[in-house]
Enzyme design. Structure first.
Site, short mmCIF file in Angstrom:
data_model
loop_
_atom_site.label_atom_id
_atom_site.label_comp_id
_atom_site.label_asym_id
_atom_site.label_seq_id
_atom_site.Cartn_x
_atom_site.Cartn_y
_atom_site.Cartn_z
N ASP A 8 1.04 -1.18 -0.37
CA ASP A 8 -0.40 0.10 -0.21
C ASP A 8 1.05 1.33 0.14
O ASP A 8 1.62 1.28 0.94
CB ASP A 8 -0.84 0.16 0.67
CG ASP A 8 -1.69 1.47 1.58
OD1 ASP A 8 -1.73 2.07 0.20
OD2 ASP A 8 -2.17 1.33 2.57
N LYS A 71 3.02 11.38 -3.69
CA LYS A 71 2.17 10.51 -4.66
C LYS A 71 1.36 11.22 -4.54
O LYS A 71 0.36 11.36 -6.07
CB LYS A 71 1.70 9.71 -2.89
CG LYS A 71 0.47 8.63 -3.80
CD LYS A 71 -0.40 7.97 -3.00
CE LYS A 71 -1.45 6.61 -3.37
NZ LYS A 71 -1.68 6.50 -2.20
N GLU A 172 -6.95 0.77 -4.47
CA GLU A 172 -7.43 0.69 -3.26
C GLU A 172 -8.40 -0.10 -1.88
O GLU A 172 -8.42 -0.38 -1.13
CB GLU A 172 -6.58 1.96 -2.26
CG GLU A 172 -5.28 2.16 -2.79
CD GLU A 172 -4.79 3.63 -2.21
OE1 GLU A 172 -5.39 4.81 -1.97
OE2 GLU A 172 -3.59 3.85 -2.51
N ASP A 194 -12.98 5.81 2.01
CA ASP A 194 -11.01 5.42 1.96
C ASP A 194 -10.34 6.79 1.88
O ASP A 194 -10.32 7.07 0.90
CB ASP A 194 -10.24 4.71 0.69
CG ASP A 194 -9.27 4.69 0.66
OD1 ASP A 194 -7.96 5.31 1.69
OD2 ASP A 194 -7.92 3.83 0.04
#
Lengths: 604, 456
Positions: A8, A71, A172, A194
């Site tokens: 992850d 990211k 995810e 999420d």
């Protein structure tokens, strides 16, 4: 069977997991004992790369050379509004890359964002290797469901640069759902909420007969915990400016400290209702006066600061449910994933929005990595009970005359898939067409790539027929082909993102990365030997006076002493020049000398 | 013998002297179109001619040894169960087709049985009723769609075959899963599902193809029935089961059936699209606005939605119909739909009306002429193409058509003239060799020597 790790790769924290022999996934803790590793990379004065906790710890003293939240930049163009917004608050230096991408400059070396991510991936791989005691080369990496094609491709590139074979890129929320429903024979409809460090995703899945079928996905790739941190930072800066008439934003080190304090305060406010933020010696004025920052932040104030962010999440949730024709009553559970899902204000809003008290069944930080590990295992093990069926979160299509978007693959189509449509020319005697590959998300269009189909027959407008085929792989990566139906002339492109890296660049980066691994290993070896050498040198110096006394009387004494001093000087020279070979060679004679001295002095 | 010849691509044999072949103009035209890229199915469309003519021409060309059909067991082709085995029940067929095709790939992840299953599903074809792909029958409920999709996905999702050795099945499996996905996407709306289910209930021929067929004639009869939906079958005109005397007649019969089948499948798509008429409508409006041509299904969708109380109708009128310089799109669309659905006479009247009203738009005359030629009204076709050429003398397509028509006219006055003009224009536009080739085949006999020089 070679192990496949699940990674992850988060905005602020990353996590790695593996499927154990007993059929259960397990998170692997890193060297400092925690299950998640900060997604941070730093380069020190001596050119050493630091990853994770080590990088985070030194961030305050080395803000310019510490990268966090990479990211948020991956797979984006330098001119993107989001990138420009992010650049305002980050303390490290960035520049425009050759493909309009973002490059990060650390210690005069320019790194592409996938390169930075590859360092984190590599760090996680090391964690897994230490745990397993064997090399790891295969991984499943997760990305936010709402990541676009460029971002997925860039993430895949990062894996390649780190020397990992990325078997699959999965979403995810889907991964989290897999963790939730894996090997539990349930038949449910669940929503996965999420909210991580940098991105927000909402997915609605249906779990039945071991099939995890995603019905719809939506999200925002620029909405997450970091935004809440920034709100707190802004508030602190503003208060400080009011009080002391100083703008802390001009000081990179102060910014870094503020960021850390803001993050900690936010985390603490999930459990307590008020925190005190104390940052002594945050600023010294030119007059030599030192200023301290003290502030009290209450949970209510935090909710107020982030109210619009929470509102944005909920708006996406309701819209998604509406578009998919799903009522809150249809849902059996809401899974909360990502660190931010611990925030009470978020939990309340979710309860209100879905009419369900969110579930605690999955660990918000670990569920995604566990899911990735499960998927990796499913791929290589030949298991036939469980299957992930994902959808594309965006509309894909091309631009047609007049700048209109023509959808070829609509949102929420199950992948892998392909679709074709026939287009034609709009001018007489047009001999080429430009195919502009676009992606539509929440009414904004993004150009993914473009190419030209040339050599068309000269004909009146509308006579030439061009077939455009879109193909989306199981990774969610898009390829486009255009074909002239008359001549069968074909042009194709795997959308390598106008902001992406070319193959040569990736190859070079892989090379550089392995170079670094070799040198880093050498440095480490040198350090160990150096420590050993220093120990022997100290011992040697201690023993030397006594040894001289003893040896003087013997016939061979002078000779031995002579030899010993040559060895010592050779060793010192090697240490000075940081010469590993020489150090290795001269350490053994020194050891023998010391042993000899010890024996002599004992005899006496 | 397999019926996949319709997909294979006849190619001209090397070293054939075209002039020695004594071809009719039609055969010449078809010969010029064959380049190893065009399949027999596509050819019928390109020629815009009745299928019989095309098939006879191919028959002749094969007899003359001017062309060849590529081997049927090429690796890219997938084999279907042989229609000759129709007298036997499907169960008995299995071992037989094994014997006929012993080339199952060995050493790959799929065993022979699985390979056969993949081939069978693939042979159902992308455009077949999606219910069949999902293995559903006409009495299936909507909830079954998802169930059987999940079941199939569990078997054929690419995750199942990750990193396995699959040989040529690598690609086949990828196509297959995309097909399954598409079938599921299509059927995931209850309304569309209902449409397809009804179709299957009314026309079980397709589903029973592998199970029930007792004789070939029966199959043809079913094939030639007009589909139950609103689109009449263009195949009706050629419904009698023709018998060919040549040894390859059987193959040609199969090819013909395939063409019919493809037509039917295309109509299935229209029905599917009608399920989303509103969507298609919006897309069509955008396309029209951009000057793109419409796909047939979009035209149908448009006509269907063009009722005065539909809001789209109002906006369309505002956008297109009140423009003085523009042809009436509504009329044009109707005519094109008529062509697509096989009402050639009505379409012809429509074109005649259009070309009268908009005499400056040569394409209408051209289309009219094409239709007339298709109905063997060569003299009228000649007149229409004359009018088209009067407006657009530089249209190579028109000239080619004109020379084709004039040859068929048996009225020698026009043919040299059009041919010379066409070849001059082709040279001017520096067209590629296939166009010149077409021209050469059309050339009148007395021009032979001259044309040879020109070809050089």
């Amino acid at each position: 069977m070679e192990p496949v790790i699940g990674i992850d790769l988060g905005t602020t924290n990353s996590c790695v997991a593996i499927m154990k022999g007993d059929g259960y996934p397990k998170v692997i803790h890193n060297k400092s004992g925690s299950n998640t590793t900060p997604s941070m990379v730093a380069v020190t004065d001596s050119g050493k790369r630091l990853i994770g906790q080590l990088a985070k710890r030194q961030a305050v003293v080395n803000p310019q050379n510490t990268v966090y939240a990479a990211k948020r930049l991956i797979g984006r163009r330098y001119d993107d509004r989001e990138v420009q917004k992010a650049l305002k608050t980050i303390p490290y230096k960035t520049e425009r890359g050759p493909h309009d991408d973002v490059r990060i400059s650390l210690r005069n070396h320019s790194y592409a964002v996938p390169e930075i991510s590859s360092m984190i991936l590599n760090g996680l791989r090391m964690v897994a290797q230490d745990y397993l005691g064997r090399p790891v080369t295969k991984a499943v990496v997760t990305v936010p469901a709402y990541f676009n094609d460029n971002q997925r491709q860039a993430t895949k590139d990062a894996g390649k640069i780190a020397g990992l074979e990325v078997l699959r890129i999965i979403n995810e929320p889907t991964a989290a759902a897999l963790t939730y429903g894996f090997s539990r024979n349930v038949s449910q409809k669940v929503a996965v909420f999420d909210l991580g460090g940098g991105t927000f995703d909402i997915s609605i899945l249906e779990i039945d007969q071991g099939v995890f079928n995603v019905i719809t996905s939506a999200g925002d790739t620029f909405l997450g915990g970091e935004d809440f941190d920034e709100r707190i930072m802004e508030w602190l800066v503003l208060n400080f400016a009011k009080e002391c008439k100083v703008d802390l934003r001009t000081d990179r080190m102060a910014l870094q400290r503020l960021k850390e304090a803001a993050e900690n305060a936010k985390i603490e406010l999930s459990t307590v209702s008020e925190v005190q933020i104390n940052l002594p010696f945050i600023y010294s004025t030119p007059e030599g006066e030192t200023l301290h920052l003290t502030a009290n932040l209450s949970r209510d104030k935090l909710n107020e600061l982030g109210a619009d962010l929470v509102e944005r999440c909920m708006h996406i949730c309701t819209e998604t449910m509406q578009n998919a024709g799903i009522k809150p009553a249809d849902l059996d559970d809401v899974l909360m994933v990502g660190g931010m899902s611990r925030m009470p204000a978020i939990r309340d809003a979710v309860t209100k929005c879905f009419g369900i008290t969110p579930s605690y069944t999955v660990h918000p930080d670990e569920a995604v990595a566990l899911g990735a590990a499960i998927q990796g295992w499913l791929l290589v093990s030949g298991n036939t009970d469980t299957l992930l069926l994902d959808v594309t979160p965006h509309d894909f299509g091309i631009l047609v005359a007049g700048g209109d978007f023509n959808t070829i693959i609509p949102k929420d189509t199950a992948i892998p898939t392909s679709a074709r449509k026939v287009f034609t020319t709009m001018r007489d005697n047009q001999t080429q067409v430009r195919i502009m590959i676009m992606q539509e998300s929440s009414n904004t269009h993004e150009l993914l790539g473009e190419f030209a189909l040339t050599g068309l027959r000269e004909a009146p407008k509308g006579a030439v027929r061009i077939e455009v085929t879109f193909q989306i792989s199981a990774d969610g990566i898009v390829s486009v082909y255009a074909r002239d139906l008359e001549t069968n002339r074909c042009q194709s492109v795997t959308v390598t993102a106008s902001s992406g890296l070319t193959n040569e660049e990736i190859q070079r980066m892989i090379q550089e990365n392995t170079d670094y691994l070799v040198t880093s290993e050498a440095t480490q070896k040198f350090e160990t030997l150096h420590v050993e050498a220093e120990r022997y040198l100290r011992q040697f110096k201690l023993l030397l006076p006594k040894a001289i006394m003893t040896l003087r009387s013997s016939s061979y004494g002078d000779d031995a002493l002579q030899k010993a001093s040559t060895v010592v000087s050779r060793l010192q020279e090697a240490i000075k020049r940081r010469d590993l070979n020489e150090l290795e060679n001269s350490l053994a004679p020194l050891k023998r000398t010391v042993e000899l001295f010890e024996k002599l002095t004992k005899d006496q | 013998m397999t019926d996949n010849k319709a997909h294979c691509k006849p190619r001209p044999l090397a070293g054939v002297n075209v002039y020695a072949l004594k071809l009719t103009p039609l055969e010449g035209f078809i010969f010029s179109q064959l380049d190893g890229q065009v399949s027999v199915e596509q050819l019928a469309d390109i020629c815009q001619l009745p299928e019989e003519n095309v098939l006879e021409a191919i028959d002749n060309l094969l007899k003359l040894k001017a062309i060849e059909l590529p081997d049927s067991d090429m690796p890219t082709e997938y084999s279907r169960p042989a229609p000759t085995a129709k007298t036997e029940p499907a169960v008995a067929m299995a071992p037989r087709s094994m014997n006929e095709q012993p080339q199952y790939e060995e050493g790959i992840y799929l065993n022979a049985e699985q390979q056969r299953e993949v081939d069978r599903l693939l042979a159902l074809g992308e455009e077949e009723n999606p219910l069949l792909i999902l293995g559903l029958t006409a009495d299936a409920a909507f909830a079954d769609v998802k169930k059987s999709y999940f079941k199939l996905a569990k078997v054929y999702h690419p995750d199942r075959f990750y990193g396995r050795e699959l040989g040529s099945y690598q690609e086949k499996l990828a196509t297959l899963f995309e097909m399954i996905n598409q079938a599921f996407n299509t059927l995931s709306k209850p309304r569309v599902f209902e449409l397809w289910r009804k179709r299957l209930a009314e026309n079980p021929a397709a589903s029973s193809q592998l199970k029930k067929e007792n004789s070939k004639n029966q199959l043809i009869a079913v094939d030639d029935e007009p589909p139950p939906q609103m689109v009449p079958s263009p195949a009706k005109a050629h419904s009698s089961a023709r018998r060919y005397s040549s040894p390859i007649s059987q193959e040609l019969e199969e090819v013909r059936q395939n063409i019919l089948k493809e037509r039917r499948q295309r109509q299935n798509i229209y029905v599917d699209r009608l399920g989303k008429a509103d969507e298609a409508m919006q897309a069509a409006i955008l396309k029209l606005r951009d000057g793109f041509l419409l796909e047939p299904c979009e035209k149908i969708a448009m006509i269907c939605t063009l009722v005065p109380d539909n809001p789209f109708y109002q906006s369309l009128r505002a956008d297109f119909f009140l423009d003085e310089n523009h042809p009436s799109y509504m009329d044009l669309l109707q005519v094109e739909v008529l062509v697509d659905s096989g009402y050639l006479d009505k379409a012809l009247a429509g074109y005649a009306k259009l070309s009268k009203e908009y005499y400056k738009i040569s394409a209408f005359h051209f289309m009219e002429s094409l239709l007339l030629y298709r109905q063997n009204e060569v003299v009228k076709a000649m007149n229409a193409i004359d009018k088209a050429l009067a407006v657009s003398p530089e249209q190579l397509l028109f000239l080619l058509h004109a020379s084709r028509v004039s040859v068929a006219c048996k009225n020698n006055s026009g043919k040299d003239y059009f041919w010379v003009r066409a070849i001059a224009l082709a040279k001017k536009l520096s067209c590629d060799i296939s166009v010149i080739g077409q021209l050469l085949v059309y050339k009148p006999a007395e021009q032979q020597n001259k044309s040879e020089k020109q070809a050089e």
